[in-house]
Design an enzyme around this catalytic site. Structure first.
Site, PDB file in Angstrom:
ATOM      1  N   GLU A  48       0.792  -1.222   0.154  1.00  0.00           N
ATOM      2  CA  GLU A  48       0.117   0.080  -0.081  1.00  0.00           C
ATOM      3  C   GLU A  48       0.982   1.217   0.151  1.00  0.00           C
ATOM      4  O   GLU A  48       1.733   1.536   0.706  1.00  0.00           O
ATOM      5  CB  GLU A  48      -0.797   0.054   1.353  1.00  0.00           C
ATOM      6  CG  GLU A  48      -1.568   1.199   1.232  1.00  0.00           C
ATOM      7  CD  GLU A  48      -2.382   1.330   2.644  1.00  0.00           C
ATOM      8  OE1 GLU A  48      -2.462   2.604   3.305  1.00  0.00           O
ATOM      9  OE2 GLU A  48      -2.592   0.182   3.179  1.00  0.00           O
ATOM     10  N   ARG A  52       0.998  10.203   0.379  1.00  0.00           N
ATOM     11  CA  ARG A  52       1.563  11.562   1.288  1.00  0.00           C
ATOM     12  C   ARG A  52       2.742  11.999   0.563  1.00  0.00           C
ATOM     13  O   ARG A  52       3.131  13.170   1.434  1.00  0.00           O
ATOM     14  CB  ARG A  52       1.787  10.911   2.780  1.00  0.00           C
ATOM     15  CG  ARG A  52       0.778  10.060   3.592  1.00  0.00           C
ATOM     16  CD  ARG A  52       0.944   9.666   4.695  1.00  0.00           C
ATOM     17  NE  ARG A  52      -0.021   8.840   5.390  1.00  0.00           N
ATOM     18  CZ  ARG A  52       0.026   8.443   6.563  1.00  0.00           C
ATOM     19  NH1 ARG A  52       1.198   8.545   7.251  1.00  0.00           N
ATOM     20  NH2 ARG A  52      -1.088   7.803   7.176  1.00  0.00           N
ATOM     21  N   LYS A 136     -10.805  -0.753   7.127  1.00  0.00           N
ATOM     22  CA  LYS A 136      -9.536  -0.595   7.889  1.00  0.00           C
ATOM     23  C   LYS A 136      -9.814   0.212   9.116  1.00  0.00           C
ATOM     24  O   LYS A 136     -10.842   0.929   9.401  1.00  0.00           O
ATOM     25  CB  LYS A 136      -8.664   0.478   7.097  1.00  0.00           C
ATOM     26  CG  LYS A 136      -7.486   1.006   7.748  1.00  0.00           C
ATOM     27  CD  LYS A 136      -6.870   1.988   6.923  1.00  0.00           C
ATOM     28  CE  LYS A 136      -5.547   2.617   7.571  1.00  0.00           C
ATOM     29  NZ  LYS A 136      -5.091   3.607   6.544  1.00  0.00           N
TER      30      LYS A 136
END
Length: 242
Positions: A48, A52, A136
């Protein structure tokens, strides 16, 4: 594997004995391919890439093109635009830290697996009302940890979680032993220091140790949560460990 029936992401990872979803922050897109290859070599053929950094989309694009054996997805997806950008780069699954109605609509319409984020029972219930069963749990450590997820297993047995945030190599087994956990998200597998040093041997070693965390607990979870996660949230092709 070609011809495999599409299935939810956590079910696919469980069935393939992949207990840890590596969560990575890529500062230099040139590092993405050797990083992915190190993870695959260590037994974790999935990553993943968090959205960012400016390099994140190029990193996803490079892995999708050059390391097809690695299931690469986008994390920290926060908007419909982020969904579109991730898909355009070749992301094969999407993960968000939380969710809104608009974001969830975009994730479900994407045609790739999605893990919207929750941190409370109410948020999980709202997702279940939308037909989403895989989610999640974030930030796992700060939101109550394994004890909180264990408490949710009784009233919300159909929900399955990927706890992320504050999960370590030391605490991962406690999460993985829970019946409602499909895998854990792990940043420790690709630590910033190793990436900065381009120490792919260390990443491979950490991945191999993380892959071994599922021994004895993966088989019991492989068939759970297979009832689906809502439209567009299945994964085809499976995840192959090498």
């Amino acid at each position: 594997m070609p011809g495999m029936t599409p299935e939810p992401l956590l079910a696919a990872l469980s069935a393939s004995a992949v207990p840890v979803l590596p969560v990575v922050v890529v500062e230099d897109a040139a590092d993405a391919v050797p990083l992915a290859r190190a993870l695959v070599a260590g037994g974790l053929p999935v990553m993943e890439v968090t959205l960012r950094t400016p390099a994140a989309l190029d990193a996803i694009r490079a892995v999708a093109a050059e390391v097809p054996e690695c299931l690469v997805g986008a994390g920290t997806v926060r908007s419909a635009r982020g969904v579109a950008d991730a898909l355009g780069a070749g992301a094969r699954f999407l993960v968000s830290p939380g969710w809104t109605g608009g974001l969830l609509d975009a994730m479900e319409a994407s045609g790739v697996p999605c893990l919207p984020g929750v941190s409370t029972a109410s948020e999980a219930l709202a997702l279940l009302e939308r037909g989403v069963r895989e989610m999640k749990f974030f930030p796992a450590g700060a939101a109550g940890g394994a004890a909180y997820l264990s408490a949710l297993a009784g009233p919300l047995p159909e929900a399955r979680f990927c706890p992320t945030g504050g999960v370590t190599a030391g605490s991962a087994r406690e999460y993985l032993a829970l019946p409602n956990v499909g895998c854990v998200g792990g940043t420790w597998v690709a630590p910033p220091a190793a990436l900065a040093a381009r120490d792919w041997t260390r990443v491979e070693s950490l991945a191999r140790a993380a892959a071994g965390l599922g021994s004895g607990v993966r088989a019991r979870g492989a068939g759970q949560g297979a009832g689906g996660t809502g439209r567009g949230c299945g994964v085809s092709g499976g995840v192959t460990c090498r």
